[in-house]
Design a protein around this motif. Structure first.
Motif, PDB file in Angstrom:
ATOM      1  N   ILE A  97       0.834  -1.377   0.017  1.00 58.60           N
ATOM      2  CA  ILE A  97      -0.056   0.002   0.069  1.00 58.60           C
ATOM      3  C   ILE A  97       0.827   1.276   0.010  1.00 58.60           C
ATOM      4  CG2 ILE A  97      -0.005  -0.186   2.542  1.00 58.60           C
ATOM      5  CD1 ILE A  97      -3.066   1.160   2.306  1.00 58.60           C
ATOM      6  N   ASP A 101      -1.809   6.323   0.232  1.00 62.84           N
ATOM      7  CA  ASP A 101      -3.237   5.564   0.420  1.00 62.84           C
ATOM      8  C   ASP A 101      -3.316   5.282   1.950  1.00 62.84           C
ATOM      9  OD1 ASP A 101      -4.812   5.308  -2.067  1.00 62.84           O
ATOM     10  OD2 ASP A 101      -3.238   4.098  -2.807  1.00 62.84           O
ATOM     11  N   GLN A 104      -4.558   8.593   3.788  1.00 59.00           N
ATOM     12  CA  GLN A 104      -6.223   8.421   3.735  1.00 59.00           C
ATOM     13  C   GLN A 104      -6.677   7.288   4.347  1.00 59.00           C
ATOM     14  OE1 GLN A 104      -7.409  10.966   2.021  1.00 59.00           O
ATOM     15  NE2 GLN A 104      -5.628  11.793   2.053  1.00 59.00           N
ATOM     16  N   PRO A 121      -9.399  -1.077   2.499  1.00 60.80           N
ATOM     17  CA  PRO A 121      -9.373  -0.485   1.336  1.00 60.80           C
ATOM     18  C   PRO A 121      -9.901  -1.405   0.229  1.00 60.80           C
ATOM     19  CG  PRO A 121      -7.178  -0.350   2.330  1.00 60.80           C
ATOM     20  CD  PRO A 121      -8.036  -1.291   2.984  1.00 60.80           C
ATOM     21  N   ARG A 224     -11.881   5.007  -2.174  1.00 61.05           N
ATOM     22  CA  ARG A 224     -11.135   5.656  -2.909  1.00 61.05           C
ATOM     23  C   ARG A 224      -9.502   5.320  -2.442  1.00 61.05           C
ATOM     24  NH1 ARG A 224     -14.680  11.304  -3.290  1.00 61.05           N
ATOM     25  NH2 ARG A 224     -16.371  10.090  -4.211  1.00 61.05           N
ATOM     26  N   VAL A 225      -9.460   4.402  -1.599  1.00 62.35           N
ATOM     27  CA  VAL A 225      -8.144   3.897  -1.122  1.00 62.35           C
ATOM     28  C   VAL A 225      -7.883   2.393  -1.808  1.00 62.35           C
ATOM     29  CG1 VAL A 225      -6.669   3.524   0.553  1.00 62.35           C
ATOM     30  CG2 VAL A 225      -8.472   5.331   0.703  1.00 62.35           C
ATOM     31  N   TYR A 227      -5.216  -0.988  -2.169  1.00 59.46           N
ATOM     32  CA  TYR A 227      -3.755  -1.751  -1.874  1.00 59.46           C
ATOM     33  C   TYR A 227      -3.473  -3.006  -2.757  1.00 59.46           C
ATOM     34  CZ  TYR A 227      -6.399  -5.635   0.667  1.00 59.46           C
ATOM     35  OH  TYR A 227      -7.087  -6.738   0.891  1.00 59.46           O
TER      36      TYR A 227
END
Length: 301
Positions: A97, A101, A104, A121, A224-225, A227
């Motif tokens: 990640i 990200d 966030q 995420p 919107r995140v 990995y």
């Protein structure tokens, strides 16, 4: 200083990948403490990982390999005893990640709705496409019957999937999230009695989600995140395919009996389907091995 997030990383006979992952995450300021749990490895992982120790990285070892849930609980209990964080991040060492990200994602943890259970995420594959199992519905009894057959499971692989997920929402409610990378509050863990250690592998995610839902918690995907999960060297990779299925069916059987509390005839029907599914796989895997051996011989000629 208050601990907000502790990272738990479970290792089994995979010290190189775990070490690389920990060194990256150690530089991430968003994480207060990293707890590396060696799950009674047999390849001297603990001795290698021990060298990573510092004020932020803590390396501990279980006395036996009790599986995913037992190993992560071991790390959680250590974190609660020594640091009392608000949240735990549970991560496989084969995920990646970005710092942006992660930043966030951690910010979302500070502003979650009440009674939030698991948050994760969006999971991406190596090809940078969204994995179909970023979040899924709790499997039903009928869904688990389909899972016993390799052929039927292939045709109905996405039967519990939500399909395309809306990205206009920051938080997307889902039933189950993958165990490769997620956050959960210490409060929620305490309320549900932590992870169920009965299963060794498989079904940990659904069991955890079922327990959370039983206590009125909701799970969310952070839209919107992202990995990446490469499905690297894990315990599953060190077990034969047929043995994996035996463990998987055993875990499903436990879930059906203990959580869904299915009837006796439903238990018997599942056992029959599981037995048939193992025979089916044994035949298919033997055929695949024969084909591979034949190709290799033809290649030599």
């Amino acid at each position: 200083m208050e601990n907000f997030v502790n990272l738990i990383v479970l290792n089994y006979n995979n010290y190189q990948e775990t070490s690389n992952f920990v060194k990256i995450m150690e530089e991430r300021r968003q994480i207060d403490q990293i707890i590396v749990v060696d799950n009674a490895s047999t390849d001297h992982s603990y001795e290698y990982l021990w060298r990573l120790r510092n004020q932020k990285v803590h390396v501990i070892q279980t006395t036996k390999n009790g599986g995913y849930s037992a190993g992560n609980n071991f790390g959680i209990f250590y974190g609660l005893k020594h640091f009392r964080p608000q949240f735990f991040l549970i991560a496989n060492p084969d995920i990646a990640i970005s710092e942006e990200d992660l930043d966030q994602f951690i910010k979302h943890l500070a502003d979650l709705p009440k009674k939030t259970g698991i948050v994760a995420p969006i999971m991406l594959t190596k090809e940078k496409s969204q994995a179909y199992n970023s979040g899924w519905q709790l499997p039903s009894y009928g869904s688990d019957l389909l899972a016993t057959s390799l052929i039927l499971n292939k045709f109905f692989k996405k039967r519990n999937s939500y399909g395309s997920l809306p990205d206009e929402k920051k938080l997307i409610p889902v039933d189950v999230l993958p165990g490769s990378f997620f956050a959960i509050s210490a409060e929620a863990l305490e309320k549900i009695g932590y992870l169920d250690e009965t299963t060794f592998l498989y079904c940990e995610e659904r069991i955890l989600s079922y327990k959370l839902r039983a206590h009125s918690y909701r799970n969310f995907l952070v839209s919107r995140v992202v990995y990446f999960h490469d499905h690297g060297t894990t315990t599953k990779k060190q077990i034969s395919k047929l043995k994996q299925q035996q463990i998987y069916f055993s875990s499903i059987r436990y879930y059906l009996n203990h959580y869904l509390q299915v009837s006796t005839w439903q238990k018997n029907v599942f056992s029959f389907f599981a037995y048939a599914g193992l025979l089916e796989r044994k035949l298919i895997y033997s055929w695949q091995d024969w084909l591979l051996e034949k190709r290799q011989k033809n290649g030599e000629n």
